[in-house]
Design a protein around this motif. Structure first.
Motif, PDB file in Angstrom:
ATOM      1  N   VAL A 163      22.675 -33.777  11.555  1.00  0.00           N
ATOM      2  CA  VAL A 163      23.272 -34.751  12.307  1.00  0.00           C
ATOM      3  C   VAL A 163      24.518 -33.820  12.259  1.00  0.00           C
ATOM      4  N   THR A 164      24.134 -33.419  13.997  1.00  0.00           N
ATOM      5  CA  THR A 164      24.562 -32.383  14.360  1.00  0.00           C
ATOM      6  C   THR A 164      26.410 -32.751  14.779  1.00  0.00           C
ATOM      7  N   SER A 165      27.727 -32.304  14.455  1.00  0.00           N
ATOM      8  CA  SER A 165      29.073 -32.264  14.970  1.00  0.00           C
ATOM      9  C   SER A 165      29.066 -33.719  14.615  1.00  0.00           C
ATOM     10  N   ALA A 166      29.063 -34.023  13.462  1.00  0.00           N
ATOM     11  CA  ALA A 166      28.816 -36.045  12.787  1.00  0.00           C
ATOM     12  C   ALA A 166      30.470 -36.604  13.851  1.00  0.00           C
ATOM     13  N   HIS A 167      30.519 -37.500  13.814  1.00  0.00           N
ATOM     14  CA  HIS A 167      31.692 -38.063  14.357  1.00  0.00           C
ATOM     15  C   HIS A 167      31.617 -39.165  13.291  1.00  0.00           C
ATOM     16  N   PRO A 168      33.105 -40.094  13.664  1.00  0.00           N
ATOM     17  CA  PRO A 168      32.714 -41.262  12.487  1.00  0.00           C
ATOM     18  C   PRO A 168      31.271 -42.651  12.889  1.00  0.00           C
ATOM     19  N   GLU A 169      31.472 -42.450  14.257  1.00  0.00           N
ATOM     20  CA  GLU A 169      30.141 -43.289  14.787  1.00  0.00           C
ATOM     21  C   GLU A 169      28.949 -42.815  13.704  1.00  0.00           C
ATOM     22  N   ASP A 170      28.450 -41.978  13.385  1.00  0.00           N
ATOM     23  CA  ASP A 170      27.520 -41.291  12.700  1.00  0.00           C
ATOM     24  C   ASP A 170      27.307 -41.915  11.134  1.00  0.00           C
ATOM     25  N   SER A 171      28.296 -42.467  10.928  1.00  0.00           N
ATOM     26  CA  SER A 171      28.540 -43.203   9.481  1.00  0.00           C
ATOM     27  C   SER A 171      27.256 -43.957   9.294  1.00  0.00           C
ATOM     28  N   SER A 172      26.652 -44.461   8.229  1.00  0.00           N
ATOM     29  CA  SER A 172      25.186 -45.087   8.324  1.00  0.00           C
ATOM     30  C   SER A 172      24.322 -44.019   7.237  1.00  0.00           C
ATOM     31  N   PHE A 173      23.469 -45.249   6.945  1.00  0.00           N
ATOM     32  CA  PHE A 173      22.359 -44.971   5.993  1.00  0.00           C
ATOM     33  C   PHE A 173      21.576 -44.449   6.551  1.00  0.00           C
ATOM     34  N   TYR A 174      20.648 -43.876   6.308  1.00  0.00           N
ATOM     35  CA  TYR A 174      19.784 -43.135   6.417  1.00  0.00           C
ATOM     36  C   TYR A 174      18.625 -42.956   5.495  1.00  0.00           C
ATOM     37  N   ILE A 175      17.332 -43.335   6.261  1.00  0.00           N
ATOM     38  CA  ILE A 175      15.974 -43.696   5.584  1.00  0.00           C
ATOM     39  C   ILE A 175      15.134 -42.705   5.684  1.00  0.00           C
ATOM     40  N   VAL A 189      -2.652 -40.549   3.130  1.00  0.00           N
ATOM     41  CA  VAL A 189      -3.262 -41.444   4.236  1.00  0.00           C
ATOM     42  C   VAL A 189      -3.952 -42.298   3.507  1.00  0.00           C
ATOM     43  N   ASN A 190      -4.668 -43.402   3.643  1.00  0.00           N
ATOM     44  CA  ASN A 190      -5.494 -44.536   3.124  1.00  0.00           C
ATOM     45  C   ASN A 190      -4.754 -45.166   2.495  1.00  0.00           C
ATOM     46  N   THR A 191      -2.871 -45.084   2.359  1.00  0.00           N
ATOM     47  CA  THR A 191      -2.631 -46.046   1.194  1.00  0.00           C
ATOM     48  C   THR A 191      -1.406 -46.330   2.439  1.00  0.00           C
ATOM     49  N   GLU A 192      -0.141 -46.504   1.823  1.00  0.00           N
ATOM     50  CA  GLU A 192       1.359 -47.289   2.803  1.00  0.00           C
ATOM     51  C   GLU A 192       2.408 -46.096   2.647  1.00  0.00           C
ATOM     52  N   ALA A 193       3.067 -46.332   3.265  1.00  0.00           N
ATOM     53  CA  ALA A 193       4.211 -45.267   3.993  1.00  0.00           C
ATOM     54  C   ALA A 193       4.779 -45.211   2.696  1.00  0.00           C
ATOM     55  N   PHE A 194       5.706 -44.031   1.999  1.00  0.00           N
ATOM     56  CA  PHE A 194       6.446 -44.145   1.272  1.00  0.00           C
ATOM     57  C   PHE A 194       8.228 -43.631   1.921  1.00  0.00           C
ATOM     58  N   PHE A 195       9.013 -44.848   1.382  1.00  0.00           N
ATOM     59  CA  PHE A 195      10.272 -44.344   0.934  1.00  0.00           C
ATOM     60  C   PHE A 195      11.233 -43.289   0.664  1.00  0.00           C
ATOM     61  N   GLY A 196      12.321 -42.632   1.096  1.00  0.00           N
ATOM     62  CA  GLY A 196      13.192 -41.986   0.071  1.00  0.00           C
ATOM     63  C   GLY A 196      14.214 -42.960  -0.489  1.00  0.00           C
ATOM     64  N   GLN A 197      15.143 -42.781  -1.146  1.00  0.00           N
ATOM     65  CA  GLN A 197      15.584 -43.582  -1.247  1.00  0.00           C
ATOM     66  C   GLN A 197      16.981 -43.638  -1.019  1.00  0.00           C
ATOM     67  N   GLY A 198      17.145 -43.225   0.690  1.00  0.00           N
ATOM     68  CA  GLY A 198      17.672 -42.980   1.821  1.00  0.00           C
ATOM     69  C   GLY A 198      19.341 -41.958   1.183  1.00  0.00           C
ATOM     70  N   THR A 199      20.401 -41.944   2.322  1.00  0.00           N
ATOM     71  CA  THR A 199      20.944 -41.210   2.645  1.00  0.00           C
ATOM     72  C   THR A 199      22.580 -41.917   2.931  1.00  0.00           C
ATOM     73  N   ARG A 200      23.567 -42.009   2.777  1.00  0.00           N
ATOM     74  CA  ARG A 200      24.758 -42.264   2.613  1.00  0.00           C
ATOM     75  C   ARG A 200      25.529 -41.454   3.427  1.00  0.00           C
ATOM     76  N   LEU A 201      26.087 -42.033   4.388  1.00  0.00           N
ATOM     77  CA  LEU A 201      26.837 -40.514   4.973  1.00  0.00           C
ATOM     78  C   LEU A 201      27.904 -41.446   5.455  1.00  0.00           C
ATOM     79  N   THR A 202      29.124 -40.375   5.345  1.00  0.00           N
ATOM     80  CA  THR A 202      30.080 -40.791   5.099  1.00  0.00           C
ATOM     81  C   THR A 202      30.813 -39.962   6.309  1.00  0.00           C
ATOM     82  N   VAL A 203      31.727 -40.347   7.135  1.00  0.00           N
ATOM     83  CA  VAL A 203      32.353 -38.702   7.738  1.00  0.00           C
ATOM     84  C   VAL A 203      33.630 -39.700   8.398  1.00  0.00           C
ATOM     85  N   VAL A 204      34.332 -38.490   8.138  1.00  0.00           N
ATOM     86  CA  VAL A 204      35.834 -38.941   7.952  1.00  0.00           C
ATOM     87  C   VAL A 204      36.529 -38.199   8.880  1.00  0.00           C
TER      88      VAL A 204
END
Lengths: 114, 114
Positions: free
Chosen positions: A81-93, A99-114
């Motif tokens: 996330v370049t030149s982050a601003h407060p509105e970029d604060s979010s949860f990114y996953i 192959v031949n199974t499912e999509a596996f998800f990461g644990q997520g990243t909570r980004l807070t821009v202050v």
């Protein structure tokens, strides 16, 4: 079983700085990974598809210059996330389909821009 | 185009009561359907999925869902709620030609009271 690891889990950064989020498939290769953004109390919105060895495919309305995606190896995709601003604060996953199974998800990243 | 509608952003049940989370989909082709669970500040875990074949699908933690083409529905049920079931639940759809790309509903928060 298959595991996708996402790092960091939480990050606080100052407005104007850049933040890199990593998504790793730990025991399988993923030529494709997906990046989602989740606003509070809302669903996951697909931002982009990360393709190993080629350019990412961005969904409509997502700024590719702001959300830089690199998929340099078969087990790692990064979202910067370049030149982050407060509105970029979010949860990114991220997710990585196996192959031949499912999509596996990461644990997520909570980004807070202050 | 595909879309998912989850009726009810919040559902509250007593421990031991039936859990019913509603999901309706729209798809121009036969869909693949998924239910995911998300615990606070974590990624998503697949509960169950429907691709082809038997329309009643059993998943983990005692959950099941039934694909009803005539009603374009894929409701999630569990006969007896447990406190540990409290979480956010997402219904998602994909298409067979690109099963890795998921379109999510807005989610339903399940609360379980003792």
């Amino acid at each position: 079983g298959a595991v996708v690891s996402q790092h960091p889990s939480r990050v606080i950064c100052k407005s104007g700085t850049s933040v890199k989020i990593e998504c790793r498939s730990l025991d399988f290769q993923a030529t494709t990974m997906f990046w989602y953004r989740q606003f509070p109390k809302q669903s996951l919105m697909l931002m982009a598809t990360s393709n190993e060895g080629s350019k990412a495919t961005y969904e409509q309305g997502v700024e590719k210059d702001k959300f830089l995606i690199n998929h340099a190896s078969l087990t790692l995709s990064t979202l910067t996330v370049t030149s982050a601003h407060p509105e970029d604060s979010s949860f990114y996953i991220c997710s990585a389909p196996r192959v031949n199974t499912e999509a596996f998800f990461g644990q997520g990243t909570r980004l807070t821009v202050v | 185009a595909q879309s998912v509608t989850q009726l009810g952003s919040h559902v509250s049940v007593s421990e031991g009561a039936l859990v019913l989370l509603r999901c309706n989909y729209s798809s121009s082709v036969p869909p693949y359907l998924f239910w995911y669970v998300q615990y606070p500040n974590q990624g998503l875990q697949l509960l169950l999925k429907y691709t082809t074949g038997a329309t009643l699908v059993k998943g983990i933690n005692g959950f099941e869902a039934e694909f009803k083409k005539s009603e374009t529905s894929f409701h999630l049920t569990k006969p007896s709620a447990h406190m540990s079931d409290a979480a956010e639940y997402f219904c998602a759809v994909s298409v067979p030609i690109n099963t890795d790309k998921l379109i999510f509903g807005t989610g339903t928060r399940l609360q379980v009271f003792p």
